[in-house]
Design a protein around this motif. Sequence first.
Motif, PDB file in Angstrom:
ATOM      1  N   LEU A 180       0.902  -1.703  -0.043  1.00  0.00           N
ATOM      2  CA  LEU A 180       0.230  -0.167   0.086  1.00  0.00           C
ATOM      3  C   LEU A 180       1.273   0.872  -0.020  1.00  0.00           C
ATOM      4  CD1 LEU A 180      -2.757   1.445   0.628  1.00  0.00           C
ATOM      5  CD2 LEU A 180      -2.846   0.703   2.716  1.00  0.00           C
ATOM      6  N   CYS A 181       0.908   1.863  -1.259  1.00  0.00           N
ATOM      7  CA  CYS A 181       1.183   3.273  -1.414  1.00  0.00           C
ATOM      8  C   CYS A 181       1.152   4.434  -0.957  1.00  0.00           C
ATOM      9  CB  CYS A 181       1.753   3.787  -2.991  1.00  0.00           C
ATOM     10  SG  CYS A 181       2.300   1.729  -3.338  1.00  0.00           S
ATOM     11  N   LEU A 182       1.561   5.194   0.626  1.00  0.00           N
ATOM     12  CA  LEU A 182       0.196   6.343   0.923  1.00  0.00           C
ATOM     13  C   LEU A 182       1.799   7.039   2.199  1.00  0.00           C
ATOM     14  CD1 LEU A 182      -2.887   5.290   2.245  1.00  0.00           C
ATOM     15  CD2 LEU A 182      -1.490   6.927   3.859  1.00  0.00           C
ATOM     16  N   PRO A 183       1.446   8.121   1.822  1.00  0.00           N
ATOM     17  CA  PRO A 183       0.851   8.937   1.951  1.00  0.00           C
ATOM     18  C   PRO A 183       0.692  10.038   0.570  1.00  0.00           C
ATOM     19  CG  PRO A 183       2.263   9.821   3.710  1.00  0.00           C
ATOM     20  CD  PRO A 183       2.492   8.780   3.675  1.00  0.00           C
ATOM     21  N   TRP A 184       1.725   9.982  -0.190  1.00  0.00           N
ATOM     22  CA  TRP A 184       2.161  10.033  -1.996  1.00  0.00           C
ATOM     23  C   TRP A 184       2.420   9.434  -3.001  1.00  0.00           C
ATOM     24  CZ3 TRP A 184       5.701  11.137   2.116  1.00  0.00           C
ATOM     25  CH2 TRP A 184       7.239  10.266   2.055  1.00  0.00           C
ATOM     26  N   PHE A 185       1.731   8.478  -4.158  1.00  0.00           N
ATOM     27  CA  PHE A 185       2.230   8.091  -4.718  1.00  0.00           C
ATOM     28  C   PHE A 185       3.308   8.994  -6.292  1.00  0.00           C
ATOM     29  CE2 PHE A 185       2.143   5.968  -9.179  1.00  0.00           C
ATOM     30  CZ  PHE A 185       1.999   4.464  -8.321  1.00  0.00           C
ATOM     31  N   GLY A 186       4.498   7.488  -5.992  1.00  0.00           N
ATOM     32  CA  GLY A 186       5.504   8.180  -6.893  1.00  0.00           C
ATOM     33  C   GLY A 186       6.590   8.466  -5.744  1.00  0.00           C
ATOM     34  N   ILE A 187       7.418   8.815  -6.767  1.00  0.00           N
ATOM     35  CA  ILE A 187       8.612   9.543  -6.594  1.00  0.00           C
ATOM     36  C   ILE A 187       7.822  11.467  -6.284  1.00  0.00           C
ATOM     37  CG2 ILE A 187      10.806  11.233  -7.643  1.00  0.00           C
ATOM     38  CD1 ILE A 187      10.410   9.223  -9.560  1.00  0.00           C
ATOM     39  N   HIS A 188       8.795  11.877  -4.767  1.00  0.00           N
ATOM     40  CA  HIS A 188       8.395  12.822  -3.920  1.00  0.00           C
ATOM     41  C   HIS A 188       8.828  13.964  -4.687  1.00  0.00           C
ATOM     42  CE1 HIS A 188       7.628  15.616  -0.560  1.00  0.00           C
ATOM     43  NE2 HIS A 188       7.246  14.354  -0.359  1.00  0.00           N
ATOM     44  N   PRO A 189       8.665  15.308  -4.601  1.00  0.00           N
ATOM     45  CA  PRO A 189       9.325  16.167  -5.367  1.00  0.00           C
ATOM     46  C   PRO A 189      10.443  16.321  -4.298  1.00  0.00           C
ATOM     47  CG  PRO A 189       6.938  16.983  -4.654  1.00  0.00           C
ATOM     48  CD  PRO A 189       6.727  15.566  -4.565  1.00  0.00           C
ATOM     49  N   ASP A 190      10.485  16.370  -3.222  1.00  0.00           N
ATOM     50  CA  ASP A 190      11.338  16.451  -2.131  1.00  0.00           C
ATOM     51  C   ASP A 190      12.323  15.057  -2.648  1.00  0.00           C
ATOM     52  OD1 ASP A 190      13.813  15.625  -0.022  1.00  0.00           O
ATOM     53  OD2 ASP A 190      11.886  16.715   1.308  1.00  0.00           O
ATOM     54  N   LYS A 191      13.862  14.597  -3.168  1.00  0.00           N
ATOM     55  CA  LYS A 191      14.038  13.475  -3.214  1.00  0.00           C
ATOM     56  C   LYS A 191      14.956  12.650  -2.811  1.00  0.00           C
ATOM     57  CE  LYS A 191      13.844  13.651  -8.226  1.00  0.00           C
ATOM     58  NZ  LYS A 191      12.770  14.367  -8.757  1.00  0.00           N
ATOM     59  N   ASP A 192      14.635  13.367  -1.006  1.00  0.00           N
ATOM     60  CA  ASP A 192      15.505  13.367  -0.353  1.00  0.00           C
ATOM     61  C   ASP A 192      13.922  11.384   0.702  1.00  0.00           C
ATOM     62  OD1 ASP A 192      17.599  14.031  -0.510  1.00  0.00           O
ATOM     63  OD2 ASP A 192      17.501  15.571   0.663  1.00  0.00           O
ATOM     64  N   LYS A 193      13.175  11.936   0.399  1.00  0.00           N
ATOM     65  CA  LYS A 193      11.750  11.437   0.538  1.00  0.00           C
ATOM     66  C   LYS A 193      11.876  10.158  -0.162  1.00  0.00           C
ATOM     67  CE  LYS A 193       9.769  15.049   3.197  1.00  0.00           C
ATOM     68  NZ  LYS A 193       8.835  15.851   3.250  1.00  0.00           N
ATOM     69  N   PRO A 194      11.443   8.910   0.266  1.00  0.00           N
ATOM     70  CA  PRO A 194      11.120   7.376  -0.207  1.00  0.00           C
ATOM     71  C   PRO A 194      10.326   7.969  -1.437  1.00  0.00           C
ATOM     72  CG  PRO A 194      10.233   7.247   2.022  1.00  0.00           C
ATOM     73  CD  PRO A 194      10.931   8.816   1.887  1.00  0.00           C
ATOM     74  N   ASP A 219      -4.512  20.768  10.393  1.00  0.00           N
ATOM     75  CA  ASP A 219      -5.017  21.623   9.277  1.00  0.00           C
ATOM     76  C   ASP A 219      -5.251  20.278   7.877  1.00  0.00           C
ATOM     77  OD1 ASP A 219      -3.659  23.601  10.271  1.00  0.00           O
ATOM     78  OD2 ASP A 219      -1.629  22.702  10.330  1.00  0.00           O
ATOM     79  N   SER A 220      -5.744  21.007   7.317  1.00  0.00           N
ATOM     80  CA  SER A 220      -5.759  19.876   6.173  1.00  0.00           C
ATOM     81  C   SER A 220      -4.932  19.590   4.762  1.00  0.00           C
ATOM     82  CB  SER A 220      -6.469  20.778   4.010  1.00  0.00           C
ATOM     83  OG  SER A 220      -8.161  22.023   4.865  1.00  0.00           O
ATOM     84  N   ALA A 221      -4.522  18.505   4.688  1.00  0.00           N
ATOM     85  CA  ALA A 221      -3.996  17.734   3.902  1.00  0.00           C
ATOM     86  C   ALA A 221      -4.130  16.620   2.091  1.00  0.00           C
ATOM     87  CB  ALA A 221      -2.927  16.753   4.369  1.00  0.00           C
ATOM     88  N   LYS A 222      -3.475  17.115   1.557  1.00  0.00           N
ATOM     89  CA  LYS A 222      -3.200  16.305   0.503  1.00  0.00           C
ATOM     90  C   LYS A 222      -2.907  14.996   0.347  1.00  0.00           C
ATOM     91  CE  LYS A 222      -2.215  16.750  -4.330  1.00  0.00           C
ATOM     92  NZ  LYS A 222      -1.565  17.525  -5.375  1.00  0.00           N
ATOM     93  N   PHE A 223      -3.213  13.525  -0.003  1.00  0.00           N
ATOM     94  CA  PHE A 223      -2.967  12.368   0.478  1.00  0.00           C
ATOM     95  C   PHE A 223      -2.824  11.732  -1.355  1.00  0.00           C
ATOM     96  CE2 PHE A 223      -4.764  13.467   3.818  1.00  0.00           C
ATOM     97  CZ  PHE A 223      -4.042  12.537   5.217  1.00  0.00           C
ATOM     98  N   SER A 224      -1.739  11.408  -1.476  1.00  0.00           N
ATOM     99  CA  SER A 224      -1.955   9.840  -3.018  1.00  0.00           C
ATOM    100  C   SER A 224      -1.449   8.731  -2.379  1.00  0.00           C
ATOM    101  CB  SER A 224      -1.336  10.663  -3.837  1.00  0.00           C
ATOM    102  OG  SER A 224       0.317  10.628  -3.898  1.00  0.00           O
ATOM    103  N   TRP A 225      -2.560   8.043  -2.870  1.00  0.00           N
ATOM    104  CA  TRP A 225      -2.421   6.450  -2.820  1.00  0.00           C
ATOM    105  C   TRP A 225      -2.478   4.918  -3.644  1.00  0.00           C
ATOM    106  CZ3 TRP A 225      -6.530   3.208  -1.969  1.00  0.00           C
ATOM    107  CH2 TRP A 225      -7.275   3.094  -2.110  1.00  0.00           C
ATOM    108  N   ALA A 226      -2.027   4.583  -3.275  1.00  0.00           N
ATOM    109  CA  ALA A 226      -2.315   3.452  -4.278  1.00  0.00           C
ATOM    110  C   ALA A 226      -2.106   1.991  -3.396  1.00  0.00           C
ATOM    111  CB  ALA A 226      -1.648   3.118  -5.552  1.00  0.00           C
ATOM    112  N   TRP A 227      -3.208   0.996  -4.266  1.00  0.00           N
ATOM    113  CA  TRP A 227      -2.854  -0.301  -4.279  1.00  0.00           C
ATOM    114  C   TRP A 227      -2.178  -0.581  -4.962  1.00  0.00           C
ATOM    115  CZ3 TRP A 227      -8.280  -0.251  -2.503  1.00  0.00           C
ATOM    116  CH2 TRP A 227      -8.473  -0.220  -0.666  1.00  0.00           C
TER     117      TRP A 227
END
Length: 290
Positions: free
Chosen positions: A77-91, A156-164
């Motif tokens: 389960l990929c969450l709270p972001w899917f794919g490459i993060h704009p901050d390259k230090d993040k997984p 605060d509001s937050a943005k989540f992207s995710w996928a099975w």
Amino acid sequence: MTEAASREAIQRVDSGEQYGKPGLPLYVVETPLCRAVIAEQGAQLLEFQGKGKEPLLWLSPRAGFERGKAVRGGIPLCLPWFGIHPDKDKPKHGLVRSRPWSLDSAEILADGEVQLVFTYRHDADALFDSDFLCRYTMTLGETLGLELELQNTGADSAKFSWAWHTYFAVEDVASVHVLGLEGQGYLDNTRGLTRARLEGALAFPGEVDRVFESAPDRQRIQLPSPITTASEGCDTVITWNPGAELAATLPDVGDHYRGFVCVEHGNAFADSWNLAPGESRSAKLAFSQE
Ligand SMILES: O=P(O)(O)OC[C@H]1O[C@H](O)[C@H](O)[C@@H](O)[C@@H]1O
């Protein structure tokens, strides 16, 4: 359900006992309806086989079972972001797939299905600066059903992207077609996310990495025993196979890339979820095999 019945149906073992590679606690579910293996880390389904059916999921023969690293295969389960993060230090693909989850309840339902509920509670940290709660229900019967509820528990509001990120087991990737995406627009992740449109069924002649936003809610993976996916509340479908060249650079894939296709369901890119403080959303995914 008696406690003894559920103890018998659901065993907690180490990955060493199951795969000869120690390191991760697993739950093995065995009932007259199915067999499943789930890693507690990431609440990651690794294997599922309904009675009389082919194994649904691919688990890499080269998979590692290490704390803090997603296992290659099954359904991370990929969450709270899917794919490459704009901050390259993040997984890549967020953090919940490599964090410990807890099994909150395990029940055998009246029809013999096993229902497991896993939770993950996130306290804002350096990787994701917002609190959230995931409640992930797996229903393991002759078929597999998944449900995710995600709540923004922060102020605060937050943005989540995710996928099975489902790895389906196939005989040979070169002969697989996926139906249910014909005529749809997609972002081609092998070409810097340029936009294109799919003509006909999706095939995997080499590296394929495509993001279909606002996608239809049913796909069919054409195999000798076809698999149908039916989703609710999953607007994005991502399709992936690395092909030979990229697979050779992935130590836990290598030549085994032929044995799977990923058809992933969730909400990412333009379909990401913006959740107000306290707001929850949920999504479902059901699999059936002929
Ligand atoms: O190797 P991972 O971090 O598990 O990612 C595997 C793949 O997942 C998704 O399908 C992405 O679209 C791909 O770009 C990525 O390479």
